[in-house]
Design an enzyme around this catalytic site. Structure first.
Site, PDB file in Angstrom:
ATOM      1  N   ASP A  77      40.767  27.373  31.579  1.00  0.00           N
ATOM      2  CA  ASP A  77      40.524  26.939  32.951  1.00  0.00           C
ATOM      3  C   ASP A  77      40.487  25.421  33.119  1.00  0.00           C
ATOM      4  O   ASP A  77      41.146  24.866  34.006  1.00  0.00           O
ATOM      5  CB  ASP A  77      39.205  27.542  33.446  1.00  0.00           C
ATOM      6  N   ALA A 137      40.155  28.493  38.316  1.00  0.00           N
ATOM      7  CA  ALA A 137      41.504  29.008  38.067  1.00  0.00           C
ATOM      8  C   ALA A 137      41.446  30.481  37.672  1.00  0.00           C
ATOM      9  O   ALA A 137      42.230  31.303  38.158  1.00  0.00           O
ATOM     10  CB  ALA A 137      42.197  28.189  36.980  1.00  0.00           C
ATOM     11  N   ASP A 138      40.520  30.812  36.782  1.00  0.00           N
ATOM     12  CA  ASP A 138      40.376  32.206  36.347  1.00  0.00           C
ATOM     13  C   ASP A 138      40.049  33.126  37.519  1.00  0.00           C
ATOM     14  O   ASP A 138      40.630  34.203  37.662  1.00  0.00           O
ATOM     15  CB  ASP A 138      39.264  32.319  35.302  1.00  0.00           C
ATOM     16  N   MET A 139      39.094  32.694  38.342  1.00  0.00           N
ATOM     17  CA  MET A 139      38.639  33.560  39.431  1.00  0.00           C
ATOM     18  C   MET A 139      39.732  33.757  40.487  1.00  0.00           C
ATOM     19  O   MET A 139      39.968  34.879  40.956  1.00  0.00           O
ATOM     20  CB  MET A 139      37.387  32.974  40.085  1.00  0.00           C
TER      21      MET A 139
END
Length: 380
Positions: A142, A170-172
């Site tokens: 991320d 970014a992950d979420m």
């Protein structure tokens, strides 16, 4: 209430955050999510701790993002166990993974191989930078994605170093994009009876997240500049930002400068309000910053709210969670790990027909459901 994805089976070949966050949302919506994990070790997120917090032998992070799932262990390098996974694939509706490009193909579980087993499968995968190109093998982490995407130049002031978001954004976001693609494909499958191959990447998700900034850049060929003080959004004029007061901070959004000057009784701001709020953004913000330091947050909010100007107090979690407005949301839920141990986390933010989507089932112990799943689907 019967949840909308009840009866949908998801096989999750995922680790860390982006893929598991998508599985979490699908599980919240009623899907049966089965994590396929390595024996003895499990997925990597089990050992990735946040603030060195653990729940039993697994990280608290793992429990926040893997609740309401099942765990099936299999060594994909073992021919018999891989064959068992392929039998399980016949019963699945969705497969998700977030390994680097080529990893699933080497295991014999790339899209074409899985499609041959289950032609109607919805196969959804996350990569860091896309499956092709010179960056495809870079680590999809991320912070690294935030850095390379330009996002770190949106936070903080112009004279500061690049600043990342304080969460794994970014992950979420990429996990949510994966869910969007899956849900759209489920609708198409219901209409036309065909599966789908969905691809998302952390980098593309963060670039899309910055569509306003990038569109501005494409139009002007200039990097949007953060303001020198009280930066809130590099695209917006004064006074947009967060300001310190005598006893805290307040956020001020898009407001008319003359109205703001009248509300806070600032002659200096009234004089500056006739200037271009973009061209003189830093000067105007400095006037606001100096003046707002002279009194308390509540004093200024009372004046601003009296004429419906957009402003609000900046809260920390300790104060936020004590307020009636927060408590009315009932966003918290208790997850029972066992009879003695419980954790508090957030619920799914979606409501359906007025009902909150709650699940108190904890993340699974490694391999806890392997034998039950084998018996259920008659897997040798």
């Amino acid at each position: 209430m019967e949840l909308p994805l009840k009866g949908i089976i998801v096989l999750e070949f995922c680790q860390y955050l982006s893929g598991p966050s998508a599985g979490l949302r699908l599980a919240d919506l009623g899907a049966r999510v089965i994590k396929i994990e390595r024996p003895e070790i499990g997925e990597a997120g089990r050992s990735l701790s946040i603030k060195n917090l653990w729940v039993g032998s697994d990280s608290l992070l793992f429990h926040t993002i893997n609740r309401n799932k099942e765990s099936y262990t299999a060594n994909l390098k073992n021919a018999e166990e891989l064959a068992a996974i392929k039998q399980l694939i016949k019963h699945a509706h969705i497969i998700t993974h977030n390994f680097r490009p080529g990893v699933m193909e080497k295991s014999g579980l790339g899209y074409e191989a899985v499609k041959a087993i289950n032609p109607g499968i919805i196969y959804a995968e996350v990569s860091g930078y896309g499956k092709n190109g010179p960056w495809k093998d870079l680590p999809g982490q991320d912070l690294l994605i935030q850095a390379i995407s330009g996002l770190t130049y949106t936070t903080g002031n112009a004279n500061q170093s690049p600043i990342p978001f304080g969460i794994s954004i970014a992950d979420m976001i990429c996990g949510e994009h994966l869910v969007q693609g899956i849900l759209a494909s489920l609708i198409r499958k219901a209409k036309k009876g065909v599966g789908a191959h969905i691809e998302v990447s952390l980098l593309e998700s963060l670039l899309d997240f910055q569509f306003e900034l990038l569109t501005t850049y494409f139009a002007s060929n200039k990097q949007p500049e953060r303001s020198l003080i009280n930066n809130g959004n590099p695209l917006l004029s004064a006074p947009y930002g967060i300001y310190q007061t005598k006893d805290g901070y307040i956020a001020i959004a898009m407001v008319n400068l003359l109205q703001l000057a009248e509300a806070i009784e600032s002659d200096a701001l009234a004089k500056a309000a006739v200037k271009n709020p973009f061209e003189y953004r830093d000067d105007i913000k400095q006037i606001c910053a100096d003046h707002l330091l002279t009194n308390t947050s509540q004093h200024w909010l009372n004046k601003l709210h009296a004429i419906d100007l957009w402003a609000i107090e900046v809260l920390d979690w300790q104060k936020l969670t004590t307020l009636p407005a927060y408590q009315q949301l009932q966003i918290e839920q208790v997850i029972a790990i066992d009879e003695q141990q419980k954790i508090i986390t957030t619920r799914c933010p979606i409501r359906i027909n007025g009902e909150r989507l709650l699940s108190n089932k904890s993340a699974p112990l490694l391999g806890a459901d392997t034998e039950k799943i084998k018996q259920e689907f008659q897997i040798a």
